[in-house]
Motif scaffolding. Sequence first.
Motif, PDB file in Angstrom:
ATOM      1  N   ALA A  74      25.709 -34.075 -37.785  1.00 39.49           N
ATOM      2  CA  ALA A  74      26.453 -32.841 -38.034  1.00 39.49           C
ATOM      3  C   ALA A  74      27.356 -32.511 -36.847  1.00 39.49           C
ATOM      4  O   ALA A  74      28.521 -32.154 -37.023  1.00 39.49           O
ATOM      5  CB  ALA A  74      25.497 -31.679 -38.309  1.00 39.49           C
ATOM      6  N   SER A 122      21.030 -33.611 -37.117  1.00 35.39           N
ATOM      7  CA  SER A 122      21.664 -32.753 -36.107  1.00 35.39           C
ATOM      8  C   SER A 122      22.722 -33.531 -35.323  1.00 35.39           C
ATOM      9  O   SER A 122      23.804 -33.004 -35.048  1.00 35.39           O
ATOM     10  CB  SER A 122      20.622 -32.138 -35.168  1.00 35.39           C
ATOM     11  OG  SER A 122      19.863 -33.134 -34.540  1.00 35.39           O
ATOM     12  N   LEU A 169      30.181 -30.640 -38.695  1.00 37.71           N
ATOM     13  CA  LEU A 169      29.584 -29.947 -39.843  1.00 37.71           C
ATOM     14  C   LEU A 169      28.544 -28.954 -39.347  1.00 37.71           C
ATOM     15  O   LEU A 169      27.982 -29.119 -38.273  1.00 37.71           O
ATOM     16  CB  LEU A 169      28.882 -30.956 -40.762  1.00 37.71           C
ATOM     17  CG  LEU A 169      29.735 -32.033 -41.398  1.00 37.71           C
ATOM     18  CD1 LEU A 169      28.841 -33.072 -42.077  1.00 37.71           C
ATOM     19  CD2 LEU A 169      30.707 -31.429 -42.398  1.00 37.71           C
ATOM     20  N   GLU A 170      28.283 -27.954 -40.158  1.00 36.42           N
ATOM     21  CA  GLU A 170      27.198 -27.030 -39.864  1.00 36.42           C
ATOM     22  C   GLU A 170      25.889 -27.699 -40.256  1.00 36.42           C
ATOM     23  O   GLU A 170      25.728 -28.120 -41.404  1.00 36.42           O
ATOM     24  CB  GLU A 170      27.356 -25.736 -40.667  1.00 36.42           C
ATOM     25  CG  GLU A 170      28.503 -24.865 -40.222  1.00 36.42           C
ATOM     26  CD  GLU A 170      28.226 -24.182 -38.897  1.00 36.42           C
ATOM     27  OE1 GLU A 170      27.046 -23.870 -38.632  1.00 36.42           O
ATOM     28  OE2 GLU A 170      29.183 -23.979 -38.147  1.00 36.42           O
ATOM     29  N   LEU A 171      24.949 -27.801 -39.320  1.00 32.46           N
ATOM     30  CA  LEU A 171      23.657 -28.412 -39.614  1.00 32.46           C
ATOM     31  C   LEU A 171      22.968 -27.674 -40.758  1.00 32.46           C
ATOM     32  O   LEU A 171      22.395 -28.302 -41.648  1.00 32.46           O
ATOM     33  CB  LEU A 171      22.767 -28.426 -38.366  1.00 32.46           C
ATOM     34  CG  LEU A 171      21.352 -28.979 -38.565  1.00 32.46           C
ATOM     35  CD1 LEU A 171      21.374 -30.416 -39.068  1.00 32.46           C
ATOM     36  CD2 LEU A 171      20.560 -28.866 -37.279  1.00 32.46           C
ATOM     37  N   HIS A 187      27.789 -37.694 -46.968  1.00 35.55           N
ATOM     38  CA  HIS A 187      27.438 -37.412 -45.569  1.00 35.55           C
ATOM     39  C   HIS A 187      25.985 -37.790 -45.280  1.00 35.55           C
ATOM     40  O   HIS A 187      25.690 -38.376 -44.236  1.00 35.55           O
ATOM     41  CB  HIS A 187      27.665 -35.935 -45.236  1.00 35.55           C
ATOM     42  CG  HIS A 187      29.076 -35.619 -44.897  1.00 35.55           C
ATOM     43  ND1 HIS A 187      29.732 -36.159 -43.813  1.00 35.55           N
ATOM     44  CD2 HIS A 187      29.983 -34.805 -45.507  1.00 35.55           C
ATOM     45  CE1 HIS A 187      30.974 -35.690 -43.749  1.00 35.55           C
ATOM     46  NE2 HIS A 187      31.150 -34.880 -44.779  1.00 35.55           N
ATOM     47  N   LEU A 217      24.301 -28.841 -44.056  1.00 37.05           N
ATOM     48  CA  LEU A 217      23.841 -30.196 -44.363  1.00 37.05           C
ATOM     49  C   LEU A 217      22.387 -30.170 -44.848  1.00 37.05           C
ATOM     50  O   LEU A 217      22.036 -30.801 -45.848  1.00 37.05           O
ATOM     51  CB  LEU A 217      23.991 -31.075 -43.124  1.00 37.05           C
ATOM     52  CG  LEU A 217      23.877 -32.586 -43.281  1.00 37.05           C
ATOM     53  CD1 LEU A 217      24.856 -33.122 -44.314  1.00 37.05           C
ATOM     54  CD2 LEU A 217      24.099 -33.273 -41.951  1.00 37.05           C
ATOM     55  N   TRP A 270      28.600 -34.085 -50.069  1.00 34.90           N
ATOM     56  CA  TRP A 270      27.408 -33.906 -49.234  1.00 34.90           C
ATOM     57  C   TRP A 270      26.480 -35.110 -49.289  1.00 34.90           C
ATOM     58  O   TRP A 270      25.905 -35.511 -48.276  1.00 34.90           O
ATOM     59  CB  TRP A 270      26.674 -32.616 -49.612  1.00 34.90           C
ATOM     60  CG  TRP A 270      27.458 -31.418 -49.178  1.00 34.90           C
ATOM     61  CD1 TRP A 270      28.188 -30.593 -49.981  1.00 34.90           C
ATOM     62  CD2 TRP A 270      27.637 -30.952 -47.836  1.00 34.90           C
ATOM     63  NE1 TRP A 270      28.813 -29.639 -49.212  1.00 34.90           N
ATOM     64  CE2 TRP A 270      28.486 -29.826 -47.897  1.00 34.90           C
ATOM     65  CE3 TRP A 270      27.179 -31.354 -46.597  1.00 34.90           C
ATOM     66  CZ2 TRP A 270      28.877 -29.110 -46.770  1.00 34.90           C
ATOM     67  CZ3 TRP A 270      27.556 -30.647 -45.468  1.00 34.90           C
ATOM     68  CH2 TRP A 270      28.402 -29.538 -45.560  1.00 34.90           C
TER      69      TRP A 270
END
Length: 69
Positions: free
Chosen positions: A29, A26, A34-36, A14, A39, A11
């Motif tokens: 993601a 946003s 990825l799911e915001l 990222h 994150l 993470w």
Amino acid sequence: MNELTSTQAYWLGHLFHASSRQLTLSEYAEEQGLELAALLAWEQRLVVQDMPVPPRHRPLRFIAVEVAR
């Protein structure tokens, strides 16, 4: 600082990648699939764990203009 777990490193990687590419979380993601929410949750979790989280890219919302007369 303690050694990172593989999940923390994933993470954090990222977050650093989004920051270095100057993408909002946003945008990043969505691009990475990825799911915001995940994150954002991991960003907060890493802050609480005293990890060095990179600054978010926040584009300017307003643009300075000069009015010619």
